[in-house]
Scaffold this motif. Structure first.
Motif, PDB file in Angstrom:
ATOM      1  N   ALA A 294       6.949  -2.038  12.120  1.00 58.04           N
ATOM      2  CA  ALA A 294       5.679  -1.754  11.451  1.00 58.04           C
ATOM      3  C   ALA A 294       5.247  -2.928  10.584  1.00 58.04           C
ATOM      4  O   ALA A 294       6.067  -3.648  10.013  1.00 58.04           O
ATOM      5  CB  ALA A 294       5.827  -0.501  10.589  1.00 58.04           C
ATOM      6  N   PHE A 295       3.939  -3.116  10.482  1.00 57.45           N
ATOM      7  CA  PHE A 295       3.384  -4.162   9.619  1.00 57.45           C
ATOM      8  C   PHE A 295       3.696  -3.843   8.157  1.00 57.45           C
ATOM      9  O   PHE A 295       3.633  -2.692   7.728  1.00 57.45           O
ATOM     10  CB  PHE A 295       1.864  -4.259   9.818  1.00 57.45           C
ATOM     11  N   VAL A 296       4.025  -4.881   7.405  1.00 57.51           N
ATOM     12  CA  VAL A 296       4.284  -4.747   5.976  1.00 57.51           C
ATOM     13  C   VAL A 296       3.428  -5.770   5.253  1.00 57.51           C
ATOM     14  O   VAL A 296       3.436  -6.956   5.603  1.00 57.51           O
ATOM     15  CB  VAL A 296       5.776  -4.998   5.653  1.00 57.51           C
ATOM     16  N   SER A 297       2.696  -5.337   4.258  1.00 56.50           N
ATOM     17  CA  SER A 297       1.842  -6.252   3.513  1.00 56.50           C
ATOM     18  C   SER A 297       2.685  -7.199   2.672  1.00 56.50           C
ATOM     19  O   SER A 297       3.866  -6.937   2.385  1.00 56.50           O
ATOM     20  CB  SER A 297       0.886  -5.475   2.606  1.00 56.50           C
ATOM     21  N   THR A 298       2.085  -8.307   2.245  1.00 57.95           N
ATOM     22  CA  THR A 298       2.772  -9.264   1.378  1.00 57.95           C
ATOM     23  C   THR A 298       3.210  -8.598   0.082  1.00 57.95           C
ATOM     24  O   THR A 298       4.330  -8.820  -0.405  1.00 57.95           O
ATOM     25  CB  THR A 298       1.854 -10.460   1.078  1.00 57.95           C
ATOM     26  N   GLU A 299       2.339  -7.775  -0.473  1.00 57.35           N
ATOM     27  CA  GLU A 299       2.659  -7.085  -1.720  1.00 57.35           C
ATOM     28  C   GLU A 299       3.840  -6.150  -1.550  1.00 57.35           C
ATOM     29  O   GLU A 299       4.756  -6.113  -2.390  1.00 57.35           O
ATOM     30  CB  GLU A 299       1.436  -6.307  -2.220  1.00 57.35           C
ATOM     31  N   GLU A 300       3.850  -5.368  -0.461  1.00 57.61           N
ATOM     32  CA  GLU A 300       4.937  -4.429  -0.227  1.00 57.61           C
ATOM     33  C   GLU A 300       6.253  -5.173   0.015  1.00 57.61           C
ATOM     34  O   GLU A 300       7.309  -4.785  -0.504  1.00 57.61           O
ATOM     35  CB  GLU A 300       4.615  -3.533   0.971  1.00 57.61           C
ATOM     36  N   GLU A 301       6.200  -6.247   0.777  1.00 59.71           N
ATOM     37  CA  GLU A 301       7.417  -7.021   1.037  1.00 59.71           C
ATOM     38  C   GLU A 301       7.982  -7.587  -0.267  1.00 59.71           C
ATOM     39  O   GLU A 301       9.191  -7.532  -0.511  1.00 59.71           O
ATOM     40  CB  GLU A 301       7.113  -8.164   2.012  1.00 59.71           C
ATOM     41  N   THR A 302       7.103  -8.095  -1.108  1.00 65.12           N
ATOM     42  CA  THR A 302       7.538  -8.622  -2.408  1.00 65.12           C
ATOM     43  C   THR A 302       8.161  -7.525  -3.260  1.00 65.12           C
ATOM     44  O   THR A 302       9.208  -7.728  -3.903  1.00 65.12           O
ATOM     45  CB  THR A 302       6.349  -9.255  -3.146  1.00 65.12           C
ATOM     46  N   ASN A 303       7.533  -6.373  -3.267  1.00 65.20           N
ATOM     47  CA  ASN A 303       8.031  -5.256  -4.085  1.00 65.20           C
ATOM     48  C   ASN A 303       9.362  -4.709  -3.582  1.00 65.20           C
ATOM     49  O   ASN A 303      10.106  -4.076  -4.349  1.00 65.20           O
ATOM     50  CB  ASN A 303       6.994  -4.134  -4.125  1.00 65.20           C
ATOM     51  N   ARG A 304       9.676  -4.918  -2.326  1.00 59.85           N
ATOM     52  CA  ARG A 304      10.972  -4.496  -1.794  1.00 59.85           C
ATOM     53  C   ARG A 304      12.084  -5.465  -2.201  1.00 59.85           C
ATOM     54  O   ARG A 304      13.233  -5.048  -2.424  1.00 59.85           O
ATOM     55  CB  ARG A 304      10.918  -4.420  -0.266  1.00 59.85           C
ATOM     56  N   ILE A 305      11.755  -6.762  -2.283  1.00 58.38           N
ATOM     57  CA  ILE A 305      12.773  -7.793  -2.465  1.00 58.38           C
ATOM     58  C   ILE A 305      13.011  -8.147  -3.924  1.00 58.38           C
ATOM     59  O   ILE A 305      14.160  -8.184  -4.397  1.00 58.38           O
ATOM     60  CB  ILE A 305      12.377  -9.062  -1.679  1.00 58.38           C
TER      61      ILE A 305
END
Length: 481
Positions: A294-305
């Protein structure tokens, strides 16, 4: 050694064996590119307002035993090519100013130093600023410039870095190539190893940066060494550490452990288990690369890491020995987005791990669409900028976008070796663009990943596993540029 009109390409050797050796060399390279901050008003008046020096290529980095004066710490050595319009004597004064700025103080000849810079080549020019009657000895070089450097042919710690960049360049006096000079050495340093430094992040806020003319250079957390693959010398037996990378996927849909570690508590538990089991580095990812993810936004990816990175770096070292070790463990960030990489490094990551080798994630291979090519170029500019600014290593992987597709390597031949040749050409072309030019990443900061499991058949994957060392072999590959 190509150049633009009105400029020269010069080769400069760098060495350090005092203090934070890697920090010293990176600081010297950055100061080299701001000559206005290091030249006298007289030199600036002579050179004009357009005086410039730009690092356009770098060698690998080496740890070497001292030469001449052996009772001193080991050296870190490397070399760079610069493009400059500074006259050679002015360039000499600039590098002497940089040595003083970084911290070199007068000592015995060939003795310890925070940083040492030597002009080895200045285009094809032959220069000797000494009086003609003083040129029959090498004991009077202080304050003078002799180019090509008169001792380069006896110094492996100079020739080997030059050979990384310009192996076919002919020495102006001897007419031998750099490769030939290296091969003619009576013996090689059996202890010489290549080095990858890892910086410490986040930066301390306790001390102000003393060099406002250049971006902050981070201190060093640790470094790894590895053998010189193309060396002909039988190295003495040494104890080498195998560095284990633990993969922490903060995603709900990764290949093997989706949703197992996508909460902070479970992620931290896994990080502790990894260090306790012997991991040297933890790779944190927030965007699955499996086919159909699934596509993940830049913001969501940052918030995961970023919360995971901050939690590791914020551990209380008094709580336990395990937490103390985890806090100092290297962290790499599995991302193809420069925004995520930047935020993660500021939080405490030490390395970028990019499965697309700085060209971003696209849905087609090969790239022929104009818009897709432009997006790939923008991605490369962004990732190069982050890697260069923060002085972090980058793991660059061979891939062809969708991991389950594009497994045909017939254009590189049939039978054994075709996949290896394909990886050499395709990944090599990207790496050339990444390390060369005025915005290039330091060559010693690149770690090559041949991409097992990405766009390769079972037989192709086995070939890469079996012959992976050939990916970085110093060979001419048909079809490469």
């Amino acid at each position: 050694m190509t150049k633009v009109t009105g400029s020269k390409i010069a080769a400069i050797a760098l060495g350090s064996n005092l203090g934070d050796r890697f920090h010293n060399i990176e600081l010297a390279l950055r100061l080299l590119e701001v000559p206005q901050a290091g030249l006298s008003s007289e030199d600036l008046e002579q050179c004009g307002t357009d005086a410039y020096t730009a690092v356009v290529d770098t060698s690998f980095m080496y740890e070497t035993t001292p030469m001449y004066v052996t009772d001193q710490p080991s050296f870190i050595n490397c070399a760079c090519l610069i493009e400059t319009n500074l006259p050679p004597v002015v360039l000499l004064r600039l590098i002497k100013h940089i040595e003083t700025t970084v911290g070199r103080v007068p000592s015995i000849r060939n003795g310890p130093r925070a940083v040492d810079l030597d002009i080895i080549l200045y285009g094809t020019d032959v220069i000797d600023t000494r009086a003609p009657n003083e040129r029959n000895t090498l004991d009077n070089l202080t304050g003078h410039l002799v180019v090509p450097h008169p001792r380069m042919a006896e110094r492996e710690f100079v020739l080997r870095p030059l050979n990384d960049m310009i192996p076919d360049f002919a020495h102006t006096v001897s007419e031998k190539t750099i490769s030939e000079l290296l091969g003619a050495l009576p013996e090689e340093d059996p202890s010489m190893r290549r080095v990858i430094p890892f910086p410490r992040y986040p930066l301390s806020t306790d001390q102000a940066w003393a060099y406002p003319e250049v971006p902050v250079v981070p201190p060093t957390l640790t470094h790894w060494t590895y053998p010189i693959a193309e060396s002909n010398v039988l190295k003495p037996p040494v104890t080498r550490k195998t560095h284990i990378m633990s993969t922490l996927n903060a995603t709900p849909d990764s290949f093997s452990d989706g949703s197992k570690y996508n909460t902070l508590d479970t992620a931290m538990a896994y990080a502790r288990e990894s260090v306790d089991a012997g991991a040297s580095i933890i790779d944190v990812g927030g965007y699955s690369t499996k086919p159909g993810a699934a596509f993940v936004s830049t913001e969501e990816e940052t918030n995961r890491i970023v919360p995971i990175v901050r939690a590791i770096r914020g551990l209380n070292t008094d709580a336990s020995d395990l937490d103390s070790r985890l806090k100092e463990t290297l962290i790499s960030i599995d991302t193809f987005r420069w925004e995520v990489a930047r935020a993660s490094i500021l939080a405490g990551a030490n390395c970028i791990n990019d499965v697309y080798a700085f060209t971003g994630r696209e849905d087609v291979y090969p790239l022929v669409d104009t818009d897709a090519i432009q997006r790939a170029e923008e991605s490369m500019r962004g990732m190069k900028s982050v890697a260069r600014e923060f002085a972090v290593p980058a793991v660059l992987m061979h891939s062809r976008d969708d991991a389950g597709q594009h497994k045909d390597y017939d254009q590189y031949g049939t039978g054994p070796g075709a996949v290896i040749r394909g990886v050499q050409v395709e990944l090599g072309e990207k790496i050339e663009r990444i390390i060369k030019g005025k915005d290039g990443v330091r060559r010693w900061m690149v770690i090559v990943d041949p991409g097992v499991g990405f766009s390769k058949t079972v037989e192709g994957n086995l070939e890469v596993l079996r012959d992976g060392a050939k990916v970085v072999a110093d060979v001419l590959v048909a079809g490469s540029s």
